[in-house]
Motif scaffolding. Sequence first.
Motif, mmCIF file in Angstrom:
data_model
loop_
_atom_site.group_PDB
_atom_site.id
_atom_site.type_symbol
_atom_site.label_atom_id
_atom_site.label_comp_id
_atom_site.label_asym_id
_atom_site.label_seq_id
_atom_site.Cartn_x
_atom_site.Cartn_y
_atom_site.Cartn_z
ATOM 1 N N GLN A 67 0.838 -1.196 0.000
ATOM 2 C CA GLN A 67 0.000 0.000 0.000
ATOM 3 C C GLN A 67 0.873 1.246 0.000
ATOM 4 O OE1 GLN A 67 -3.317 -0.186 2.672
ATOM 5 N NE2 GLN A 67 -3.512 2.023 2.775
ATOM 6 N N ARG A 68 0.451 2.257 -0.738
ATOM 7 C CA ARG A 68 1.233 3.488 -0.818
ATOM 8 C C ARG A 68 1.197 4.232 0.515
ATOM 9 N NH1 ARG A 68 -0.236 6.839 -6.036
ATOM 10 N NH2 ARG A 68 1.735 7.844 -5.486
ATOM 11 N N ALA A 69 2.355 4.625 0.971
ATOM 12 C CA ALA A 69 2.461 5.282 2.279
ATOM 13 C C ALA A 69 1.891 6.697 2.234
ATOM 14 C CB ALA A 69 3.928 5.335 2.714
ATOM 15 N N GLY A 70 1.313 7.135 3.357
ATOM 16 C CA GLY A 70 0.867 8.513 3.497
ATOM 17 C C GLY A 70 -0.447 8.822 2.817
ATOM 18 N N LEU A 71 -1.195 7.777 2.396
ATOM 19 C CA LEU A 71 -2.486 8.011 1.738
ATOM 20 C C LEU A 71 -3.582 7.442 2.633
ATOM 21 C CD1 LEU A 71 -1.593 7.102 -1.948
ATOM 22 C CD2 LEU A 71 -1.809 9.366 -0.953
ATOM 23 N N ALA A 72 -4.150 8.291 3.482
ATOM 24 C CA ALA A 72 -5.153 7.824 4.445
ATOM 25 C C ALA A 72 -6.502 7.580 3.784
ATOM 26 C CB ALA A 72 -5.296 8.853 5.566
ATOM 27 N N VAL A 73 -6.800 8.302 2.707
ATOM 28 C CA VAL A 73 -8.116 8.198 2.067
ATOM 29 C C VAL A 73 -8.082 7.227 0.899
ATOM 30 C CG1 VAL A 73 -9.928 9.459 0.885
ATOM 31 C CG2 VAL A 73 -8.697 10.542 2.778
ATOM 32 N N ASP A 74 -7.077 7.364 0.061
ATOM 33 C CA ASP A 74 -6.991 6.541 -1.153
ATOM 34 C C ASP A 74 -6.426 5.166 -0.816
ATOM 35 O OD1 ASP A 74 -5.370 6.898 -4.407
ATOM 36 O OD2 ASP A 74 -7.027 5.671 -3.731
ATOM 37 N N VAL A 75 -7.215 4.359 -0.088
ATOM 38 C CA VAL A 75 -6.723 3.074 0.382
ATOM 39 C C VAL A 75 -6.624 2.048 -0.742
ATOM 40 C CG1 VAL A 75 -7.541 3.407 2.714
ATOM 41 C CG2 VAL A 75 -9.063 2.366 1.028
ATOM 42 N N GLU A 76 -7.185 2.349 -1.904
ATOM 43 C CA GLU A 76 -7.131 1.414 -3.012
ATOM 44 C C GLU A 76 -5.918 1.651 -3.903
ATOM 45 O OE1 GLU A 76 -9.095 -1.195 -3.442
ATOM 46 O OE2 GLU A 76 -10.086 -0.673 -1.575
ATOM 47 N N SER A 77 -5.028 2.520 -3.491
ATOM 48 C CA SER A 77 -3.847 2.804 -4.297
ATOM 49 C C SER A 77 -2.642 2.063 -3.722
ATOM 50 C CB SER A 77 -3.567 4.309 -4.311
ATOM 51 O OG SER A 77 -2.470 4.595 -5.148
ATOM 52 N N TYR A 78 -1.946 1.330 -4.585
ATOM 53 C CA TYR A 78 -0.825 0.512 -4.162
ATOM 54 C C TYR A 78 0.387 0.821 -5.039
ATOM 55 C CZ TYR A 78 -4.476 -2.051 -1.739
ATOM 56 O OH TYR A 78 -5.529 -2.385 -0.937
ATOM 57 N N GLN A 79 1.521 0.312 -4.597
ATOM 58 C CA GLN A 79 2.752 0.501 -5.341
ATOM 59 C C GLN A 79 3.293 -0.864 -5.748
ATOM 60 O OE1 GLN A 79 3.646 3.612 -5.812
ATOM 61 N NE2 GLN A 79 5.681 3.531 -6.716
ATOM 62 N N ILE A 80 3.817 -0.938 -6.964
ATOM 63 C CA ILE A 80 4.440 -2.165 -7.443
ATOM 64 C C ILE A 80 5.936 -1.940 -7.550
ATOM 65 C CG2 ILE A 80 4.563 -3.883 -9.281
ATOM 66 C CD1 ILE A 80 1.833 -3.059 -10.191
ATOM 67 N N GLN A 81 6.690 -2.846 -6.965
ATOM 68 C CA GLN A 81 8.132 -2.850 -7.156
ATOM 69 C C GLN A 81 8.497 -4.057 -8.013
ATOM 70 O OE1 GLN A 81 10.493 -3.390 -3.654
ATOM 71 N NE2 GLN A 81 12.410 -2.847 -4.666
ATOM 72 N N VAL A 82 9.249 -3.826 -9.061
ATOM 73 C CA VAL A 82 9.715 -4.931 -9.898
ATOM 74 C C VAL A 82 10.970 -5.497 -9.235
ATOM 75 C CG1 VAL A 82 10.474 -5.645 -12.179
ATOM 76 C CG2 VAL A 82 8.783 -3.814 -11.941
ATOM 77 N N VAL A 83 10.812 -6.630 -8.573
ATOM 78 C CA VAL A 83 11.929 -7.234 -7.855
ATOM 79 C C VAL A 83 12.873 -7.942 -8.820
ATOM 80 C CG1 VAL A 83 12.574 -8.904 -6.059
ATOM 81 C CG2 VAL A 83 10.505 -7.502 -5.799
ATOM 82 N N ARG A 84 12.281 -8.624 -9.807
ATOM 83 C CA ARG A 84 13.098 -9.334 -10.784
ATOM 84 C C ARG A 84 12.361 -9.397 -12.108
ATOM 85 N NH1 ARG A 84 15.623 -15.482 -10.203
ATOM 86 N NH2 ARG A 84 16.436 -15.636 -12.319
ATOM 87 N N ALA A 85 13.021 -8.982 -13.165
ATOM 88 C CA ALA A 85 12.449 -9.006 -14.513
ATOM 89 C C ALA A 85 13.468 -8.365 -15.448
ATOM 90 C CB ALA A 85 11.127 -8.235 -14.577
ATOM 91 N N PRO A 86 13.316 -8.541 -16.769
ATOM 92 C CA PRO A 86 14.127 -7.740 -17.692
ATOM 93 C C PRO A 86 13.889 -6.268 -17.411
ATOM 94 C CG PRO A 86 13.038 -9.510 -18.869
ATOM 95 C CD PRO A 86 12.454 -9.492 -17.486
ATOM 96 N N GLY A 87 14.922 -5.500 -17.182
ATOM 97 C CA GLY A 87 14.771 -4.129 -16.706
ATOM 98 C C GLY A 87 14.747 -4.132 -15.191
ATOM 99 N N ARG A 88 14.663 -2.990 -14.568
ATOM 100 C CA ARG A 88 14.694 -2.929 -13.122
ATOM 101 C C ARG A 88 14.026 -1.654 -12.633
ATOM 102 N NH1 ARG A 88 21.143 -1.619 -12.175
ATOM 103 N NH2 ARG A 88 21.230 0.228 -13.491
ATOM 104 N N GLY A 89 13.827 -1.573 -11.304
ATOM 105 C CA GLY A 89 13.297 -0.342 -10.732
ATOM 106 C C GLY A 89 11.844 -0.458 -10.340
ATOM 107 N N TRP A 90 11.274 0.678 -9.924
ATOM 108 C CA TRP A 90 9.889 0.723 -9.470
ATOM 109 C C TRP A 90 8.920 0.701 -10.640
ATOM 110 C CZ3 TRP A 90 8.201 0.520 -4.489
ATOM 111 C CH2 TRP A 90 9.190 0.617 -3.502
ATOM 112 N N GLY A 91 7.812 0.004 -10.426
ATOM 113 C CA GLY A 91 6.815 -0.046 -11.475
ATOM 114 C C GLY A 91 5.860 1.126 -11.440
ATOM 115 N N GLY A 92 5.620 1.663 -10.231
ATOM 116 C CA GLY A 92 4.701 2.773 -10.136
ATOM 117 C C GLY A 92 3.408 2.394 -9.447
#
Length: 281
Positions: free
Chosen positions: A11-36
């Motif tokens: 769950q995205r930090a600091g969002l008390a109202v928008d509880v349906e918003s999440y963050q995806i981290q690409v742990v392993r895949a071609p390419g790297r970094g946060w998914g958004g």
Amino acid sequence: MAEQVILQFHQRAGLAVDVESYQIQVVRAPGRGWGGPYHADSLDAGQIEVIRELYRLYLRRQQAASRHPVGPSQMEPLRAVGNVLFTSFPETVQRRLHEAQALARLQGGALELILVFEPSAQPLLGLPWELLHSPDGRFFFALSGSVTRRLSLRAAAVTARRPKAVLGIWSEPADSDSLAERRRFSPAPGHGGDIIWQEGAGTLACMERALEAGNFDAVHIVAHGRGGKEWQDFSLAFEDSDRRECWLSSDQLATFFSRFPELQFVYLDVCASGQSSDEGY
């Protein structure tokens, strides 16, 4: 060889109202970094249950494809839902999934997609990820490889406990080898203990009815299994209403159990032999 992709949701930090918003981290895949960000407000619980019923119908028709071919009318609703799930991903994640699928095909293997949900993202665990479908690529990820869900729990949050009630499934189709030797040893029907056993014709339907009653939080399955060199080929033999073999893959079994969130533990008491060698697994 499987090309592995691991996506982690929280769950995205600091969002008390928008509880349906999440963050995806690409742990392993071609390419790297946060998914958004990922927004999980596209499907409600009622829609998900309708989707799962369509998927169960698809699996049943797929198993009897020679008698009841699966047509476009059955596939299209599944594709539509899979498209919603896929397009909810950030473009960077979509791109990495396409790259991974292309690489897996180039290597002559399959895609292994692992979804890891932090406790704050547990509501996403029940979404029908097995239907994940690429509108442009025109394929289901789970039917081209496999999808595994994992809930990442902190060690302090896990406490050892015994299941409240264990449902035992003894599957011994008439057209397969006898389990008489296995029956000599506990746990098995007739040996006492806390397991409540179901056996005989239609074991899959019996298990479904028992779990729908909501009286069990653990399952112990004794059955025949089969598998090739790759574990994604593994499947279990249940009995149909005529006591004939009814094979379910690991993905199909995971889809079946995903309907029963009260289940805490599933034990597979199964032997499988390799199709390409005499070595037992």
